[in-house]
Design a protein around this motif. Structure first.
Motif, PDB file in Angstrom:
ATOM      1  N   TYR A 221      -4.853  -2.176  41.766  1.00 32.79           N
ATOM      2  CA  TYR A 221      -5.668  -1.655  40.666  1.00 32.79           C
ATOM      3  C   TYR A 221      -5.523  -2.538  39.437  1.00 32.79           C
ATOM      4  O   TYR A 221      -6.522  -2.845  38.742  1.00 32.79           O
ATOM      5  N   LEU A 222      -4.293  -2.937  39.115  1.00 32.12           N
ATOM      6  CA  LEU A 222      -4.073  -3.769  37.936  1.00 32.12           C
ATOM      7  C   LEU A 222      -4.855  -5.078  38.028  1.00 32.12           C
ATOM      8  O   LEU A 222      -5.345  -5.587  37.011  1.00 32.12           O
ATOM      9  N   GLU A 223      -5.013  -5.602  39.227  1.00 35.51           N
ATOM     10  CA  GLU A 223      -5.839  -6.803  39.403  1.00 35.51           C
ATOM     11  C   GLU A 223      -7.271  -6.531  38.978  1.00 35.51           C
ATOM     12  O   GLU A 223      -7.921  -7.379  38.351  1.00 35.51           O
ATOM     13  N   THR A 224      -7.792  -5.340  39.280  1.00 36.48           N
ATOM     14  CA  THR A 224      -9.170  -5.014  38.881  1.00 36.48           C
ATOM     15  C   THR A 224      -9.294  -4.876  37.371  1.00 36.48           C
ATOM     16  O   THR A 224     -10.400  -4.960  36.831  1.00 36.48           O
ATOM     17  N   ALA A 225      -8.169  -4.665  36.695  1.00 35.45           N
ATOM     18  CA  ALA A 225      -8.162  -4.594  35.237  1.00 35.45           C
ATOM     19  C   ALA A 225      -8.010  -5.966  34.597  1.00 35.45           C
ATOM     20  O   ALA A 225      -7.992  -6.072  33.367  1.00 35.45           O
ATOM     21  N   GLY A 226      -7.887  -7.005  35.416  1.00 33.11           N
ATOM     22  CA  GLY A 226      -7.758  -8.354  34.891  1.00 33.11           C
ATOM     23  C   GLY A 226      -6.336  -8.834  34.742  1.00 33.11           C
ATOM     24  O   GLY A 226      -6.099  -9.886  34.132  1.00 33.11           O
ATOM     25  N   VAL A 227      -5.376  -8.080  35.284  1.00 33.20           N
ATOM     26  CA  VAL A 227      -3.975  -8.525  35.240  1.00 33.20           C
ATOM     27  C   VAL A 227      -3.810  -9.633  36.274  1.00 33.20           C
ATOM     28  O   VAL A 227      -3.931  -9.395  37.473  1.00 33.20           O
ATOM     29  N   THR A 228      -3.543 -10.842  35.815  1.00 35.50           N
ATOM     30  CA  THR A 228      -3.485 -11.995  36.707  1.00 35.50           C
ATOM     31  C   THR A 228      -2.173 -12.018  37.482  1.00 35.50           C
ATOM     32  O   THR A 228      -1.193 -11.357  37.121  1.00 35.50           O
ATOM     33  N   ALA A 229      -2.155 -12.825  38.542  1.00 30.96           N
ATOM     34  CA  ALA A 229      -0.936 -12.982  39.326  1.00 30.96           C
ATOM     35  C   ALA A 229       0.184 -13.564  38.469  1.00 30.96           C
ATOM     36  O   ALA A 229       1.359 -13.199  38.634  1.00 30.96           O
ATOM     37  N   ASP A 230      -0.159 -14.457  37.538  1.00 29.97           N
ATOM     38  CA  ASP A 230       0.867 -15.038  36.664  1.00 29.97           C
ATOM     39  C   ASP A 230       1.514 -13.978  35.792  1.00 29.97           C
ATOM     40  O   ASP A 230       2.740 -13.976  35.595  1.00 29.97           O
ATOM     41  N   VAL A 231       0.702 -13.063  35.253  1.00 32.74           N
ATOM     42  CA  VAL A 231       1.250 -11.993  34.416  1.00 32.74           C
ATOM     43  C   VAL A 231       2.115 -11.056  35.252  1.00 32.74           C
ATOM     44  O   VAL A 231       3.225 -10.690  34.855  1.00 32.74           O
ATOM     45  N   ALA A 232       1.615 -10.653  36.419  1.00 35.97           N
ATOM     46  CA  ALA A 232       2.383  -9.757  37.286  1.00 35.97           C
ATOM     47  C   ALA A 232       3.703 -10.400  37.699  1.00 35.97           C
ATOM     48  O   ALA A 232       4.759  -9.744  37.692  1.00 35.97           O
ATOM     49  N   ASP A 233       3.666 -11.686  38.047  1.00 43.48           N
ATOM     50  CA  ASP A 233       4.898 -12.380  38.452  1.00 43.48           C
ATOM     51  C   ASP A 233       5.871 -12.509  37.285  1.00 43.48           C
ATOM     52  O   ASP A 233       7.094 -12.407  37.480  1.00 43.48           O
ATOM     53  N   ALA A 234       5.345 -12.732  36.089  1.00 39.37           N
ATOM     54  CA  ALA A 234       6.216 -12.853  34.917  1.00 39.37           C
ATOM     55  C   ALA A 234       6.925 -11.531  34.635  1.00 39.37           C
ATOM     56  O   ALA A 234       8.108 -11.510  34.268  1.00 39.37           O
ATOM     57  N   ILE A 235       6.205 -10.418  34.806  1.00 38.93           N
ATOM     58  CA  ILE A 235       6.833  -9.101  34.607  1.00 38.93           C
ATOM     59  C   ILE A 235       7.930  -8.897  35.643  1.00 38.93           C
ATOM     60  O   ILE A 235       9.040  -8.465  35.314  1.00 38.93           O
ATOM     61  N   ARG A 236       7.637  -9.207  36.893  1.00 36.31           N
ATOM     62  CA  ARG A 236       8.656  -9.033  37.943  1.00 36.31           C
ATOM     63  C   ARG A 236       9.872  -9.921  37.679  1.00 36.31           C
ATOM     64  O   ARG A 236      11.012  -9.495  37.879  1.00 36.31           O
ATOM     65  N   ALA A 237       9.631 -11.147  37.235  1.00 41.26           N
ATOM     66  CA  ALA A 237      10.752 -12.059  36.978  1.00 41.26           C
ATOM     67  C   ALA A 237      11.631 -11.534  35.863  1.00 41.26           C
ATOM     68  O   ALA A 237      12.870 -11.680  35.902  1.00 41.26           O
ATOM     69  N   ARG A 238      11.024 -10.922  34.854  1.00 41.14           N
ATOM     70  CA  ARG A 238      11.807 -10.361  33.759  1.00 41.14           C
ATOM     71  C   ARG A 238      12.530  -9.088  34.163  1.00 41.14           C
ATOM     72  O   ARG A 238      13.651  -8.817  33.711  1.00 41.14           O
ATOM     73  N   PHE A 239      11.876  -8.291  34.998  1.00 38.47           N
ATOM     74  CA  PHE A 239      12.238  -6.891  35.175  1.00 38.47           C
ATOM     75  C   PHE A 239      13.094  -6.614  36.411  1.00 38.47           C
ATOM     76  O   PHE A 239      13.872  -5.654  36.416  1.00 38.47           O
ATOM     77  N   VAL A 240      12.967  -7.425  37.438  1.00 42.42           N
ATOM     78  CA  VAL A 240      13.615  -7.111  38.711  1.00 42.42           C
ATOM     79  C   VAL A 240      14.809  -8.030  38.929  1.00 42.42           C
ATOM     80  O   VAL A 240      14.692  -9.258  38.895  1.00 42.42           O
ATOM     81  N   GLU A 241      15.950  -7.401  39.163  1.00 42.54           N
ATOM     82  CA  GLU A 241      17.175  -8.130  39.478  1.00 42.54           C
ATOM     83  C   GLU A 241      17.395  -8.066  40.981  1.00 42.54           C
ATOM     84  O   GLU A 241      17.525  -6.978  41.536  1.00 42.54           O
ATOM     85  N   PRO A 242      17.413  -9.213  41.671  1.00 38.35           N
ATOM     86  CA  PRO A 242      17.567  -9.186  43.142  1.00 38.35           C
ATOM     87  C   PRO A 242      18.873  -8.534  43.560  1.00 38.35           C
ATOM     88  O   PRO A 242      19.867  -8.605  42.830  1.00 38.35           O
TER      89      PRO A 242
END
Length: 242
Positions: A221-242
């Motif tokens: 859904y966020l993709e349909t709102a214009g959230v790009t893969a770069d933005v989504a990946d940047a959020i995951r990189a900031r937010f998710v600790e492996p």
């Protein structure tokens, strides 16, 4: 201040870190990255300093211009504050009858894609820890929390649990609204339908299920709102600790 799920801050009842949730990939969401709360108004200086000491560098204000004018944020001198109104008034504050929260959230997702994209871009960019807030910190803020946790791979049950607890923590704020000590905007209501103050699990679970059934997943859904893969990946990189 140590990292904690609920932040012990005088003047804020619903200040919560989105860290500590397990993710689908076997990781966990990081503390100190995204914080949610109600409007930061009428705060003691110690609370403003504590948020800065906690690492919050950006505060995203999701309220309308009328709401902001009625109750300006106390964080403006302490960090970067960005206005990101959803569009229109917070219609649920002057609803004539009972509110169907699931329907409200679905409508807001369908009608406010530019706002959704902007929220995610701000989350990705920072700088520092990012605090999101609206007036009560449960509805517009709850949508942003849902999007961020979904991008991280947090389960729908944990997303709903994070949403539900607002109703418990916000009781002092709700009482101040009912008594007229908090006016959400000029000419705002002093009487509310009781449903205004609820955060039923069914509403958030229903939203996640609707977005999943309609678009394939919340990230889709966020993709349909214009959230790009770069933005989504940047959020995951900031937010998710492996």
């Amino acid at each position: 201040m140590k990292f904690a799920r609920r932040l012990p801050l005088e003047g804020l009842w619903n200040a919560r870190d989105l860290g500590g949730y397990p993710t689908a990939g076997g990781g966990v969401t990081r503390f100190g990255v995204f914080v949610r709360c109600e409007a930061p108004c009428g705060l003691p200086d110690a609370t403003v300093r504590a948020l800065a000491d906690y690492g919050i560098r950006t505060a995203v204000d999701l309220r309308s211009a009328a709401e902001t004018a009625a109750r300006p944020s106390d964080l403006r001198a302490a960090m970067t504050c960005v206005a990101c109104p959803q569009g229109g008034d917070a219609e649920t504050f002057h609803a004539a009858g009972a509110v169907d929260w699931q329907a409200v959230y679905i409508r807001r997702c369908e009608d406010n894609r530019p706002w959704v994209r902007r929220c995610m871009e701000l989350a990705a960019a920072g700088p520092g820890g990012v605090l999101f807030h609206c007036t009560t910190g449960k509805d517009r803020t709850g949508l942003v929390a849902c999007f961020l946790l979904s991008l991280a791979g947090v389960s729908r049950e944990d997303i709903a649990a994070d949403y539900c607890v607002s109703e418990l923590y916000l009781q002092p704020v709700f009482e101040a609204m009912r008594s007229g000590r908090i006016i959400t905007r000029p000419g705002g209501p002093t009487a509310y339908d009781p449903s205004i103050f609820h955060t039923p699990a069914s509403a958030m679970l229903g939203l996640v299920d609707y977005l999943t059934e309609t678009y394939g997943s919340v990230p889709a859904y966020l993709e349909t709102a214009g959230v790009t893969a770069d933005v989504a990946d940047a959020i995951r990189a900031r937010f998710v600790e492996p």
